[in-house]
Write a protein that holds these residues in place. Structure first.
Motif, PDB file in Angstrom:
ATOM      1  N   THR A  98       0.465  -1.845  -7.834  1.00  0.00           N
ATOM      2  CA  THR A  98      -0.052  -0.697  -7.086  1.00  0.00           C
ATOM      3  C   THR A  98      -1.554  -0.582  -7.297  1.00  0.00           C
ATOM      4  OG1 THR A  98       2.045   0.510  -7.319  1.00  0.00           O
ATOM      5  CG2 THR A  98       0.094   1.793  -6.742  1.00  0.00           C
ATOM      6  N   ALA A  99      -1.982  -0.753  -8.546  1.00  0.00           N
ATOM      7  CA  ALA A  99      -3.408  -0.662  -8.859  1.00  0.00           C
ATOM      8  C   ALA A  99      -4.209  -1.776  -8.196  1.00  0.00           C
ATOM      9  CB  ALA A  99      -3.605  -0.722 -10.375  1.00  0.00           C
ATOM     10  N   LEU A 100      -3.629  -2.976  -8.144  1.00  0.00           N
ATOM     11  CA  LEU A 100      -4.363  -4.141  -7.647  1.00  0.00           C
ATOM     12  C   LEU A 100      -4.365  -4.273  -6.130  1.00  0.00           C
ATOM     13  CD1 LEU A 100      -3.167  -6.787 -10.271  1.00  0.00           C
ATOM     14  CD2 LEU A 100      -5.414  -5.691 -10.156  1.00  0.00           C
ATOM     15  N   PHE A 101      -3.262  -3.879  -5.488  1.00  0.00           N
ATOM     16  CA  PHE A 101      -3.122  -4.184  -4.062  1.00  0.00           C
ATOM     17  C   PHE A 101      -2.902  -2.966  -3.170  1.00  0.00           C
ATOM     18  CE2 PHE A 101      -1.544  -7.978  -6.375  1.00  0.00           C
ATOM     19  CZ  PHE A 101      -2.538  -8.874  -5.962  1.00  0.00           C
ATOM     20  N   ALA A 102      -3.139  -1.758  -3.668  1.00  0.00           N
ATOM     21  CA  ALA A 102      -2.936  -0.554  -2.847  1.00  0.00           C
ATOM     22  C   ALA A 102      -3.812  -0.567  -1.603  1.00  0.00           C
ATOM     23  CB  ALA A 102      -3.215   0.697  -3.667  1.00  0.00           C
ATOM     24  N   GLY A 103      -4.935  -1.256  -1.672  1.00  0.00           N
ATOM     25  CA  GLY A 103      -5.862  -1.269  -0.547  1.00  0.00           C
ATOM     26  C   GLY A 103      -5.409  -2.094   0.627  1.00  0.00           C
ATOM     27  N   LEU A 104      -4.375  -2.896   0.451  1.00  0.00           N
ATOM     28  CA  LEU A 104      -3.911  -3.750   1.548  1.00  0.00           C
ATOM     29  C   LEU A 104      -3.385  -2.923   2.711  1.00  0.00           C
ATOM     30  CD1 LEU A 104      -2.069  -6.602  -0.404  1.00  0.00           C
ATOM     31  CD2 LEU A 104      -4.341  -6.659   0.643  1.00  0.00           C
ATOM     32  N   SER A 105      -2.503  -1.970   2.420  1.00  0.00           N
ATOM     33  CA  SER A 105      -1.949  -1.066   3.435  1.00  0.00           C
ATOM     34  C   SER A 105      -1.074  -0.044   2.732  1.00  0.00           C
ATOM     35  CB  SER A 105      -1.127  -1.830   4.480  1.00  0.00           C
ATOM     36  OG  SER A 105       0.137  -2.185   3.943  1.00  0.00           O
ATOM     37  N   ILE A 106      -0.643   0.966   3.472  1.00  0.00           N
ATOM     38  CA  ILE A 106       0.243   1.981   2.903  1.00  0.00           C
ATOM     39  C   ILE A 106       1.557   1.358   2.466  1.00  0.00           C
ATOM     40  CG2 ILE A 106       1.218   2.587   5.154  1.00  0.00           C
ATOM     41  CD1 ILE A 106       0.575   4.975   2.170  1.00  0.00           C
ATOM     42  N   TRP A 107       1.917   0.223   3.097  1.00  0.00           N
ATOM     43  CA  TRP A 107       3.166  -0.435   2.729  1.00  0.00           C
ATOM     44  C   TRP A 107       3.129  -0.950   1.296  1.00  0.00           C
ATOM     45  CZ3 TRP A 107       7.483   0.267   5.229  1.00  0.00           C
ATOM     46  CH2 TRP A 107       7.423   0.638   6.569  1.00  0.00           C
ATOM     47  N   ALA A 108       1.952  -1.237   0.792  1.00  0.00           N
ATOM     48  CA  ALA A 108       1.838  -1.667  -0.606  1.00  0.00           C
ATOM     49  C   ALA A 108       2.294  -0.550  -1.534  1.00  0.00           C
ATOM     50  CB  ALA A 108       0.393  -2.063  -0.915  1.00  0.00           C
ATOM     51  N   LEU A 109       1.962   0.687  -1.194  1.00  0.00           N
ATOM     52  CA  LEU A 109       2.404   1.830  -2.003  1.00  0.00           C
ATOM     53  C   LEU A 109       3.915   2.020  -1.894  1.00  0.00           C
ATOM     54  CD1 LEU A 109      -0.370   4.520  -1.372  1.00  0.00           C
ATOM     55  CD2 LEU A 109      -0.083   3.027  -3.345  1.00  0.00           C
ATOM     56  N   PHE A 110       4.440   1.885  -0.688  1.00  0.00           N
ATOM     57  CA  PHE A 110       5.887   2.019  -0.507  1.00  0.00           C
ATOM     58  C   PHE A 110       6.653   0.985  -1.335  1.00  0.00           C
ATOM     59  CE2 PHE A 110       4.933   4.146   3.692  1.00  0.00           C
ATOM     60  CZ  PHE A 110       5.487   5.365   3.335  1.00  0.00           C
ATOM     61  N   ILE A 111       6.150  -0.246  -1.350  1.00  0.00           N
ATOM     62  CA  ILE A 111       6.860  -1.330  -2.036  1.00  0.00           C
ATOM     63  C   ILE A 111       6.623  -1.293  -3.538  1.00  0.00           C
ATOM     64  CG2 ILE A 111       7.056  -3.832  -2.283  1.00  0.00           C
ATOM     65  CD1 ILE A 111       6.321  -4.016   0.722  1.00  0.00           C
ATOM     66  N   PHE A 112       5.361  -1.280  -3.946  1.00  0.00           N
ATOM     67  CA  PHE A 112       5.039  -1.425  -5.366  1.00  0.00           C
ATOM     68  C   PHE A 112       5.304  -0.152  -6.169  1.00  0.00           C
ATOM     69  CE2 PHE A 112       1.825  -4.624  -3.626  1.00  0.00           C
ATOM     70  CZ  PHE A 112       2.751  -5.654  -3.687  1.00  0.00           C
ATOM     71  N   TYR A 113       4.947   1.001  -5.589  1.00  0.00           N
ATOM     72  CA  TYR A 113       5.233   2.251  -6.307  1.00  0.00           C
ATOM     73  C   TYR A 113       6.602   2.793  -5.910  1.00  0.00           C
ATOM     74  CZ  TYR A 113       4.785   6.804  -8.498  1.00  0.00           C
ATOM     75  OH  TYR A 113       5.003   7.901  -9.292  1.00  0.00           O
ATOM     76  N   GLY A 114       6.833   2.951  -4.621  1.00  0.00           N
ATOM     77  CA  GLY A 114       8.075   3.570  -4.156  1.00  0.00           C
ATOM     78  C   GLY A 114       9.313   2.809  -4.596  1.00  0.00           C
ATOM     79  N   ILE A 115       9.319   1.493  -4.410  1.00  0.00           N
ATOM     80  CA  ILE A 115      10.518   0.715  -4.722  1.00  0.00           C
ATOM     81  C   ILE A 115      10.522   0.213  -6.168  1.00  0.00           C
ATOM     82  CG2 ILE A 115      11.830  -1.372  -4.163  1.00  0.00           C
ATOM     83  CD1 ILE A 115      10.976  -1.026  -1.264  1.00  0.00           C
ATOM     84  N   LEU A 116       9.446  -0.466  -6.599  1.00  0.00           N
ATOM     85  CA  LEU A 116       9.456  -1.063  -7.945  1.00  0.00           C
ATOM     86  C   LEU A 116       9.402  -0.009  -9.058  1.00  0.00           C
ATOM     87  CD1 LEU A 116       7.175  -4.226  -7.550  1.00  0.00           C
ATOM     88  CD2 LEU A 116       9.664  -4.045  -7.458  1.00  0.00           C
ATOM     89  N   VAL A 117       8.454   0.922  -8.965  1.00  0.00           N
ATOM     90  CA  VAL A 117       8.366   1.959 -10.002  1.00  0.00           C
ATOM     91  C   VAL A 117       9.592   2.865  -9.957  1.00  0.00           C
ATOM     92  CG1 VAL A 117       7.079   3.990 -10.786  1.00  0.00           C
ATOM     93  CG2 VAL A 117       5.844   1.926 -10.097  1.00  0.00           C
ATOM     94  N   GLY A 118      10.003   3.264  -8.750  1.00  0.00           N
ATOM     95  CA  GLY A 118      11.192   4.111  -8.633  1.00  0.00           C
ATOM     96  C   GLY A 118      12.427   3.434  -9.194  1.00  0.00           C
ATOM     97  N   SER A 119      12.590   2.134  -8.916  1.00  0.00           N
ATOM     98  CA  SER A 119      13.750   1.391  -9.415  1.00  0.00           C
ATOM     99  C   SER A 119      13.694   1.244 -10.936  1.00  0.00           C
ATOM    100  CB  SER A 119      13.814   0.007  -8.762  1.00  0.00           C
ATOM    101  OG  SER A 119      14.021   0.117  -7.375  1.00  0.00           O
ATOM    102  N   GLY A 120      12.512   0.972 -11.456  1.00  0.00           N
ATOM    103  CA  GLY A 120      12.376   0.864 -12.911  1.00  0.00           C
ATOM    104  C   GLY A 120      12.761   2.146 -13.611  1.00  0.00           C
ATOM    105  N   CYS A 121      12.348   3.281 -13.043  1.00  0.00           N
ATOM    106  CA  CYS A 121      12.705   4.583 -13.628  1.00  0.00           C
ATOM    107  C   CYS A 121      14.217   4.823 -13.563  1.00  0.00           C
ATOM    108  CB  CYS A 121      11.969   5.702 -12.902  1.00  0.00           C
ATOM    109  SG  CYS A 121      10.225   5.831 -13.334  1.00  0.00           S
ATOM    110  N   GLY A 122      14.827   4.495 -12.419  1.00  0.00           N
ATOM    111  CA  GLY A 122      16.266   4.722 -12.267  1.00  0.00           C
ATOM    112  C   GLY A 122      17.093   3.876 -13.212  1.00  0.00           C
ATOM    113  N   ILE A 123      16.747   2.589 -13.340  1.00  0.00           N
ATOM    114  CA  ILE A 123      17.476   1.698 -14.242  1.00  0.00           C
ATOM    115  C   ILE A 123      17.285   2.130 -15.691  1.00  0.00           C
ATOM    116  CG2 ILE A 123      17.568  -0.666 -15.140  1.00  0.00           C
ATOM    117  CD1 ILE A 123      16.847  -1.627 -12.312  1.00  0.00           C
ATOM    118  N   GLY A 124      16.042   2.443 -16.050  1.00  0.00           N
ATOM    119  CA  GLY A 124      15.763   2.860 -17.425  1.00  0.00           C
ATOM    120  C   GLY A 124      16.420   4.173 -17.785  1.00  0.00           C
ATOM    121  N   PHE A 125      16.374   5.139 -16.869  1.00  0.00           N
ATOM    122  CA  PHE A 125      16.983   6.448 -17.100  1.00  0.00           C
ATOM    123  C   PHE A 125      18.475   6.305 -17.400  1.00  0.00           C
ATOM    124  CE2 PHE A 125      19.246  10.165 -15.457  1.00  0.00           C
ATOM    125  CZ  PHE A 125      18.571  11.214 -16.074  1.00  0.00           C
TER     126      PHE A 125
END
Length: 426
Positions: A98-125
């Motif tokens: 998210t930090a490195l590629f957020a500037g590519l497009s809003i889809w980078a936020l959806f994928i890297f933060y929305g999906i990867l970070v969200g999934s990491g939190c759900g699995i860890g929780f």
């Protein structure tokens, strides 16, 4: 002191240390709720992303819910340790990319933060709650409440810290620091906290917990095939939907009522912090209450409180009553915070420990349903902090009244199920 007493004392000491480690880790994981803070510097950097930033949070919450189910499968096939390591890697990659590629497009936020970070939190929780709750067969409400308290107040503690850092460092650097923090904390937890002994119930002298090693036909029923789960879900979804409506717009509501000008500048931000604090406090209070008086009284109390708060919020916006908005807004978090704790406690008490991870993951999907309800309401009536705010909270008050009736039905089904389980285990 006898050897049995000594063993019991050592187990109690070890499980409290595990609980402390787990709570600290969930305090870090709860950063997923700090998206509104993260979105400010990201929105300033990429102005065109503004209209879509709120949807990134919705994607992260959906990912959180469904990843919890994936985490349950990892626990079943491998171990809770493996699930925590997977979560640590996903979080580190998600925040870093998210930090490195957020500037590519809003889809980078959806994928890297929305999906990867969200999934990491759900699995860890899911993995952390499942792993540590095995140490508390006699106090499952207390252990769930303490851990989820850390998760609930994270946006107040670390979110505020991140907000300070955003004023000093570039947001991308802060995200890289968060990536390192989450990976380190979770990796340590994975190798420090061990599963509880299988005979922990007998070691602690807990008769009912010791009996859980026996087979119960009622407990082994698949959760989605039981009426009691679906009726419980009515309560969960409507209380969560009511809480999310306020939590997502607490600061905006304060601005609508001009509380910043009437009280002091920055009250909107303080309102968010007060709601987060009550959300965290609620989790330990409801957990302890579950251990003392059982599930049904906590559910009924949450319904009544949530109904009164929804009515209060509706009236406060209709007649511009600032103090009523503050009180109702803070107290609704007390009802909302009880839901995840009761979900974990219900899953463990009704369906046992054998499939707890999977059942907890299925229950977590109630959050996605509640979020969907809010999205639909917002699509037709706008934000709860907008012109139709009074009507929206009135609709949610009706939902909580329905939840109260559903809870009464749930009580009869639940008591009958517990009686069957006791009979089968005796």
């Amino acid at each position: 002191m006898s050897s049995a007493e000594l063993t019991s004392k050592m187990i109690k000491r070890k499980r409290m240390l595990n609980l402390v480690f787990a709570t600290a880790t969930l305090l870090v994981l709860g950063l997923i709720y700090a998206w509104s803070i993260f979105a400010v510097p990201i929105g300033k950097t990429f102005g065109s992303y503004g209209p879509y930033l709120s949807q990134v949070f919705q994607v992260s919450m959906f990912s959180f819910c469904f990843a919890a189910l994936l985490g349950a499968q990892i626990i079943k096939k491998f171990s809770a340790k493996a699930s925590i390591v997977v979560a640590a890697v996903l979080l580190a990659i998600g925040f870093s990319l998210t930090a490195l590629f957020a500037g590519l497009s809003i889809w980078a936020l959806f994928i890297f933060y929305g999906i990867l970070v969200g999934s990491g939190c759900g699995i860890g929780f899911n993995a952390i709650i499942t792993l540590v709750n095995t140490w508390f067969p006699d106090r499952v409400g207390f252990s769930s409440g303490v851990m989820m308290m850390g998760f609930g107040i994270s946006s107040l503690v670390f979110g505020s810290l991140a907000n300070v850092l955003f004023g000093i460092l570039d947001w991308g650097i802060v995200f890289m620091l968060i990536a390192m923090l989450t990976f380190t904390v979770m990796f340590i937890l994975a190798f420090v906290v061990k599963p509880a002994p299988e005979d922990i119930g007998s070691r602690l002298g807990v008769e009912r917990a010791s009996a859980q090693t026996k087979t119960s036909f009622t407990q082994q029923k698949f959760i989605l095939k039981t009426r009691v789960f679906w009726v419980f879900s009515i309560w969960s979804v409507f209380v969560v939907a009511s809480g999310l409506a306020l939590i997502g717009t607490a600061a905006q509501g304060a601005a609508v009522l001009e509380l910043d000008e009437k009280i002091f500048v920055g009250f909107g931000a303080l309102m968010v912090g007060l709601v987060a604090s009550m959300n965290g406090l609620s989790r330990i209070v409801s957990g302890v209450s579950f251990d003392k008086v059982g599930l049904l009284p906590v559910m009924l109390a949450a319904c009544v409180l949530c109904f009164l708060c929804m009515v209060g919020l509706s009236l406060s916006l209709a007649f511009k009553i600032g103090p009523l908005y503050i009180v109702a807004g803070i107290l609704v978090a007390l009802a909302y915070g009880s839901v995840p704790v009761m979900g974990a406690s219900f899953s463990r008490q009704r369906f046992g420990s054998q499939n707890f991870a999977m059942n907890l993951g299925i229950f977590s999907c109630c959050i996605a349903v509640a979020a969907t309800i809010n999205i639909i309401i917002t699509a037709f009536l706008g934000s709860p902090a907008g012109d139709n705010g009074s009507l929206i909270y009135g609709i949610l008050a009706f939902f909580t009244a329905v939840a109260f009736v559903g809870t009464l039905v749930f009580g009869k089904l639940y008591k009958a199920d517990l009686a069957s389980i006791d009979e089968e285990l005796s």
